[in-house]
Design a protein around this motif. Structure first.
Motif, mmCIF file in Angstrom:
data_model
loop_
_atom_site.group_PDB
_atom_site.id
_atom_site.type_symbol
_atom_site.label_atom_id
_atom_site.label_comp_id
_atom_site.label_asym_id
_atom_site.label_seq_id
_atom_site.Cartn_x
_atom_site.Cartn_y
_atom_site.Cartn_z
ATOM 1 N N THR A 105 8.036 3.088 -7.186
ATOM 2 C CA THR A 105 7.508 4.432 -7.358
ATOM 3 C C THR A 105 6.018 4.306 -7.620
ATOM 4 O OG1 THR A 105 9.603 5.098 -8.336
ATOM 5 C CG2 THR A 105 7.745 6.600 -8.632
ATOM 6 N N CYS A 106 5.212 4.944 -6.776
ATOM 7 C CA CYS A 106 3.760 4.885 -6.947
ATOM 8 C C CYS A 106 3.385 5.574 -8.261
ATOM 9 C CB CYS A 106 3.067 5.566 -5.769
ATOM 10 S SG CYS A 106 1.290 5.704 -5.986
ATOM 11 N N PRO A 107 2.647 4.878 -9.134
ATOM 12 C CA PRO A 107 2.267 5.495 -10.412
ATOM 13 C C PRO A 107 1.262 6.635 -10.245
ATOM 14 C CG PRO A 107 1.245 3.341 -10.181
ATOM 15 C CD PRO A 107 2.159 3.517 -8.999
ATOM 16 N N LYS A 108 0.626 6.685 -9.090
ATOM 17 C CA LYS A 108 -0.421 7.691 -8.889
ATOM 18 C C LYS A 108 0.151 8.984 -8.319
ATOM 19 C CE LYS A 108 -5.079 7.769 -6.952
ATOM 20 N NZ LYS A 108 -5.938 7.054 -5.965
ATOM 21 N N CYS A 109 1.025 8.855 -7.266
ATOM 22 C CA CYS A 109 1.500 10.074 -6.595
ATOM 23 C C CYS A 109 3.006 10.213 -6.599
ATOM 24 C CB CYS A 109 0.957 10.126 -5.159
ATOM 25 S SG CYS A 109 1.696 8.904 -4.073
ATOM 26 N N ARG A 110 3.728 9.283 -7.223
ATOM 27 C CA ARG A 110 5.198 9.337 -7.377
ATOM 28 C C ARG A 110 5.950 9.184 -6.067
ATOM 29 N NH1 ARG A 110 6.316 7.750 -11.972
ATOM 30 N NH2 ARG A 110 4.467 8.084 -13.183
ATOM 31 N N THR A 111 5.310 8.693 -4.999
ATOM 32 C CA THR A 111 6.005 8.424 -3.742
ATOM 33 C C THR A 111 6.940 7.231 -3.948
ATOM 34 O OG1 THR A 111 4.125 9.205 -2.467
ATOM 35 C CG2 THR A 111 5.707 7.839 -1.290
ATOM 36 N N LYS A 112 8.196 7.351 -3.433
ATOM 37 C CA LYS A 112 9.135 6.246 -3.572
ATOM 38 C C LYS A 112 9.217 5.450 -2.275
ATOM 39 C CE LYS A 112 12.097 8.404 -7.090
ATOM 40 N NZ LYS A 112 11.545 7.682 -8.230
ATOM 41 N N ARG A 153 0.852 -1.178 0.000
ATOM 42 C CA ARG A 153 0.000 0.000 0.000
ATOM 43 C C ARG A 153 0.896 1.239 0.000
ATOM 44 N NH1 ARG A 153 -5.228 0.946 0.483
ATOM 45 N NH2 ARG A 153 -5.626 -1.266 0.707
ATOM 46 N N CYS A 154 0.634 2.173 -0.904
ATOM 47 C CA CYS A 154 1.418 3.404 -0.979
ATOM 48 C C CYS A 154 1.175 4.247 0.272
ATOM 49 C CB CYS A 154 1.030 4.192 -2.227
ATOM 50 S SG CYS A 154 1.734 5.844 -2.276
ATOM 51 N N LYS A 155 2.296 4.728 0.865
ATOM 52 C CA LYS A 155 2.168 5.540 2.083
ATOM 53 C C LYS A 155 1.625 6.926 1.757
ATOM 54 C CE LYS A 155 6.222 3.420 3.966
ATOM 55 N NZ LYS A 155 7.459 3.733 3.263
ATOM 56 N N GLY A 156 1.818 7.333 0.509
ATOM 57 C CA GLY A 156 1.385 8.671 0.117
ATOM 58 C C GLY A 156 -0.116 8.777 -0.156
ATOM 59 N N CYS A 157 -0.649 7.812 -0.921
ATOM 60 C CA CYS A 157 -2.042 7.970 -1.365
ATOM 61 C C CYS A 157 -2.928 6.763 -1.072
ATOM 62 C CB CYS A 157 -2.068 8.270 -2.868
ATOM 63 S SG CYS A 157 -1.475 6.903 -3.873
ATOM 64 N N GLY A 158 -2.338 5.665 -0.578
ATOM 65 C CA GLY A 158 -3.163 4.503 -0.245
ATOM 66 C C GLY A 158 -3.383 3.549 -1.409
ATOM 67 N N GLN A 159 -2.863 3.885 -2.575
ATOM 68 C CA GLN A 159 -2.973 3.034 -3.767
ATOM 69 C C GLN A 159 -2.305 1.681 -3.516
ATOM 70 O OE1 GLN A 159 -4.206 3.967 -6.958
ATOM 71 N NE2 GLN A 159 -3.623 2.017 -7.861
ATOM 72 N N THR A 160 -2.903 0.608 -4.003
ATOM 73 C CA THR A 160 -2.289 -0.711 -3.895
ATOM 74 C C THR A 160 -1.332 -0.914 -5.066
ATOM 75 O OG1 THR A 160 -4.272 -1.552 -2.828
ATOM 76 C CG2 THR A 160 -2.747 -3.188 -3.689
HETATM 77 ZN ZN LIG Z 1 0.763 6.853 -4.088
#
Ligand SMILES: [Zn+2]
Length: 130
Positions: free
Chosen positions: A118-125, A98-105
């Motif tokens: 790298t989250c494709p939605k919010c670019r959090t690494k 789960r992305c820490k930035g936006c919750g995206q799986t």
């Molecule tokens: Zn994210």
């Protein structure tokens, strides 16, 4: 069968909400087996009675409105459960984070060792072990 067609003419019939009412009635009657209160099983007739009422109702607009209301809150739950099932089926070959930035799986192939995601939605690494 002609009498049935004539009888059902102008009546609402079935939709997703009626199927859910039948399932609810069945679940309640199963639960009632384990509750030692006389006549408790009659509780299961409440959703069943509502199912009968909706099926033979001639107020089609009101029944469609009920179904829209039902779908508006049940579809997110159904979609969430379908996602869980999909993740469960893929767990042999993929890991899910789960992305820490936006919750995206995020889905990553298993067995690649330490990887940077790298989250494709919010670019959090993130650095994770896959
Ligand atoms: Zn994210």
């Amino acid at each position: 069968m002609d009498w049935l067609r004539r009888f059902m003419y102008g009546r609402y019939g079935q939709d997703e909400f009626s199927i859910a009412l039948i399932l609810l009635s069945m679940i309640v009657s199963i639960i009632c087996i384990f509750i030692p209160v006389p006549w408790i099983n009659l509780v299961s007739l409440i959703p069943f009675g509502y199912y009968i009422f909706r099926t033979f109702s001639k107020n089609i607009a009101a029944r469609q409105k009920e179904n829209r209301w039902f779908l508006s809150w049940s579809m997110p739950i159904v979609r969430w459960m379908q996602n869980r099932i999909k993740m469960l089926k893929q767990r042999k070959h993929y890991r899910f984070f789960r992305c820490k930035g936006c919750g995206q799986t995020l889905r990553v192939p298993k067995g690649r060792g330490k990887i940077e995601l790298t989250c494709p939605k919010c670019r959090t690494k993130m650095v994770k072990k896959s």
